[in-house]
Design an enzyme around this catalytic site. Structure first.
Site, PDB file in Angstrom:
ATOM      1  N   ASN A   9     -16.051 -21.315  -3.522  1.00 38.31           N
ATOM      2  CA  ASN A   9     -16.604 -20.275  -2.652  1.00 38.31           C
ATOM      3  C   ASN A   9     -18.087 -20.133  -2.998  1.00 38.31           C
ATOM      4  O   ASN A   9     -18.433 -19.527  -3.998  1.00 38.31           O
ATOM      5  CB  ASN A   9     -15.836 -18.966  -2.909  1.00 38.31           C
ATOM      6  CG  ASN A   9     -16.426 -17.785  -2.159  1.00 38.31           C
ATOM      7  OD1 ASN A   9     -17.291 -17.948  -1.300  1.00 38.31           O
ATOM      8  ND2 ASN A   9     -15.953 -16.585  -2.480  1.00 38.31           N
ATOM      9  N   LYS A  11     -20.315 -18.486  -1.569  1.00 41.45           N
ATOM     10  CA  LYS A  11     -20.863 -17.159  -1.245  1.00 41.45           C
ATOM     11  C   LYS A  11     -22.230 -17.299  -0.545  1.00 41.45           C
ATOM     12  O   LYS A  11     -22.448 -18.272   0.164  1.00 41.45           O
ATOM     13  CB  LYS A  11     -20.937 -16.281  -2.503  1.00 41.45           C
ATOM     14  CG  LYS A  11     -19.589 -16.232  -3.230  1.00 41.45           C
ATOM     15  CD  LYS A  11     -19.510 -15.182  -4.283  1.00 41.45           C
ATOM     16  CE  LYS A  11     -18.136 -15.217  -4.940  1.00 41.45           C
ATOM     17  NZ  LYS A  11     -17.945 -14.163  -5.904  1.00 41.45           N
ATOM     18  N   HIS A  95     -11.810 -11.364   1.083  1.00 37.91           N
ATOM     19  CA  HIS A  95     -12.427 -11.464  -0.234  1.00 37.91           C
ATOM     20  C   HIS A  95     -12.856 -10.070  -0.708  1.00 37.91           C
ATOM     21  O   HIS A  95     -13.242  -9.226   0.109  1.00 37.91           O
ATOM     22  CB  HIS A  95     -13.638 -12.398  -0.176  1.00 37.91           C
ATOM     23  CG  HIS A  95     -14.175 -12.692  -1.538  1.00 37.91           C
ATOM     24  ND1 HIS A  95     -15.044 -11.847  -2.185  1.00 37.91           N
ATOM     25  CD2 HIS A  95     -13.915 -13.709  -2.396  1.00 37.91           C
ATOM     26  CE1 HIS A  95     -15.307 -12.351  -3.385  1.00 37.91           C
ATOM     27  NE2 HIS A  95     -14.637 -13.472  -3.538  1.00 37.91           N
ATOM     28  N   GLU A  97     -15.459  -8.978  -1.978  1.00 32.48           N
ATOM     29  CA  GLU A  97     -16.805  -8.555  -1.569  1.00 32.48           C
ATOM     30  C   GLU A  97     -16.804  -8.090  -0.111  1.00 32.48           C
ATOM     31  O   GLU A  97     -17.572  -7.216   0.271  1.00 32.48           O
ATOM     32  CB  GLU A  97     -17.807  -9.698  -1.818  1.00 32.48           C
ATOM     33  CG  GLU A  97     -18.095  -9.834  -3.310  1.00 32.48           C
ATOM     34  CD  GLU A  97     -18.262 -11.251  -3.817  1.00 32.48           C
ATOM     35  OE1 GLU A  97     -18.534 -12.158  -3.011  1.00 32.48           O
ATOM     36  OE2 GLU A  97     -18.095 -11.457  -5.033  1.00 32.48           O
ATOM     37  N   GLU A 167      -7.348 -12.365  -7.046  1.00 26.08           N
ATOM     38  CA  GLU A 167      -8.663 -12.224  -7.652  1.00 26.08           C
ATOM     39  C   GLU A 167      -8.856 -10.788  -8.129  1.00 26.08           C
ATOM     40  O   GLU A 167      -9.276  -9.921  -7.346  1.00 26.08           O
ATOM     41  CB  GLU A 167      -9.754 -12.568  -6.629  1.00 26.08           C
ATOM     42  CG  GLU A 167      -9.696 -13.988  -6.121  1.00 26.08           C
ATOM     43  CD  GLU A 167     -11.065 -14.486  -5.658  1.00 26.08           C
ATOM     44  OE1 GLU A 167     -11.463 -15.557  -6.085  1.00 26.08           O
ATOM     45  OE2 GLU A 167     -11.727 -13.768  -4.885  1.00 26.08           O
ATOM     46  N   GLY A 173     -17.225 -12.637 -10.922  1.00 28.95           N
ATOM     47  CA  GLY A 173     -18.658 -12.701 -11.212  1.00 28.95           C
ATOM     48  C   GLY A 173     -19.057 -11.931 -12.461  1.00 28.95           C
ATOM     49  O   GLY A 173     -20.240 -11.723 -12.711  1.00 28.95           O
ATOM     50  N   SER A 213     -14.192 -15.594 -12.335  1.00 30.28           N
ATOM     51  CA  SER A 213     -14.806 -16.207 -13.521  1.00 30.28           C
ATOM     52  C   SER A 213     -14.065 -17.435 -14.040  1.00 30.28           C
ATOM     53  O   SER A 213     -13.976 -17.652 -15.246  1.00 30.28           O
ATOM     54  CB  SER A 213     -14.981 -15.158 -14.630  1.00 30.28           C
ATOM     55  OG  SER A 213     -15.844 -14.122 -14.190  1.00 30.28           O
TER      56      SER A 213
HETATM   57  P1  PGA Z   1     -16.516 -16.050  -9.603  1.00 30.07           P
HETATM   58  O1  PGA Z   1     -16.099 -15.688  -8.097  1.00 30.07           O
HETATM   59  O2  PGA Z   1     -15.835 -17.357  -9.944  1.00 30.07           O
HETATM   60  O3  PGA Z   1     -18.003 -16.175  -9.572  1.00 30.07           O
HETATM   61  O4  PGA Z   1     -16.026 -14.932 -10.460  1.00 30.07           O
HETATM   62  C1  PGA Z   1     -14.804 -15.959  -7.618  1.00 30.07           C
HETATM   63  C2  PGA Z   1     -14.664 -15.451  -6.203  1.00 30.07           C
HETATM   64  O5  PGA Z   1     -15.212 -14.382  -5.914  1.00 30.07           O
HETATM   65  O6  PGA Z   1     -14.017 -16.077  -5.359  1.00 30.07           O
END
Ligand code: PGA
Length: 256
Positions: A9, A11, A95, A97, A167, A173, A213
């Protein structure tokens, strides 16, 4: 047996040149991997270029969001048929976010899931609890509530095209990963719920990715857990140097 599924992803990162360079590098290094399903999800504006750069390889392309209607007066939105048109096969929906920064709720996400399936896109549907919900002992209630809502109205046969991604919001993140035990525990809860909502076969075949992460250092132990069937990778998917080792970890779990 479930095939591991690793999706990157991207982003709102990279620019056109770096997106195409990363696609070319991934194609070179893992573009003919068949024992793991591989996808990258660039920003909308780079989808077509990345899909073209990966055409004929085993890496497929997904979007990070879509709107449920097939077309019309929805300023700023992108529809499922448009995504198919530029070579997308998958779409990430719900997601965290989108939920927590853009205010999307389970009802809207559910309409998008149903629309994606109707259009022939494969949704990767994200669920996960916030830290305060985990600390209050509400993880099961929150995650199962989300799963039930986002899958409302999905048919048994359609479930073959659905991937769920667990998640935990506190792990995205932040560098703070769920332990393999914490991930496995929630993945088992999700699989049991899907068995109740559909049946044991649907639950057994369902791909449940872990995200939050994931990096080369922790991918092996997470992916080795029985009910962790792949990873949705954010930060570590932005460079071949960190994404490829995660793909290799998925290949070596032997759970093909
Ligand atoms: P991250 O994001 O690996 O940077 O924690 C994962 C995601 O949001 O899909």
């Amino acid at each position: 047996m479930r095939k591991q599924f690793v999706a990157g992803n991207w982003k709102m990162n990279l620019d056109q040149e770096r997106s195409l360079a990363l696609a070319a590098e991934l194609r070179k290094q893992v573009g003919s991997v068949e024992d793991v399903t591989l996808a990258v999800c660039p920003p909308f504006v780079y989808l077509k270029g990345v899909a073209e750069a990966l055409a004929g390889s085993s890496i497929v392309v997904g979007a990070q969001n879509m709107y449920g209607d097939p077309g019309g007066a929805f300023t700023g939105e992108v529809s499922g048929p448009m995504l198919l048109d530029v070579g997308c096969r998958y779409v990430i929906l719900g997601h965290s976010e989108r939920r927590h920064v853009l205010g999307e709720g389970d009802r809207l996400i559910n309409t998008k899931v149903l629309a994606a399936l109707e259009f022939g896109l494969k949704p990767i549907v994200c669920v996960g609890e916030k830290l305060e919900q985990r600390d209050a002992g509400r993880t099961e209630q929150v995650v199962c509530g989300q799963v039930e809502s986002v899958l409302h109205g999905v048919g048994r046969r359609q479930m073959a095209s659905v991937t769920l991604a667990y998640e935990p919001v506190w792990a995205i993140g932040t560098g703070r990963t769920a332990t393999p035990e914490q991930a496995e525990e929630v993945h088992v809860l999700i699989r049991c719920l899907v068995a109740d909502l559909f049946d044991a076969d649907v639950a057994e075949d369902l791909i449940i990715q872990y995200g939050g992460s994931v990096k080369p250092e922790n991918a092996g132990e997470l992916l080795a857990r029985e009910n962790v069937d792949g990873a949705l990778v954010g930060g570590a998917s932005l460079a071949a140097q960190t994404f490829v080792p995660i793909v290799e970890a998925a290949r070596s779990t032997g759970k093909d």
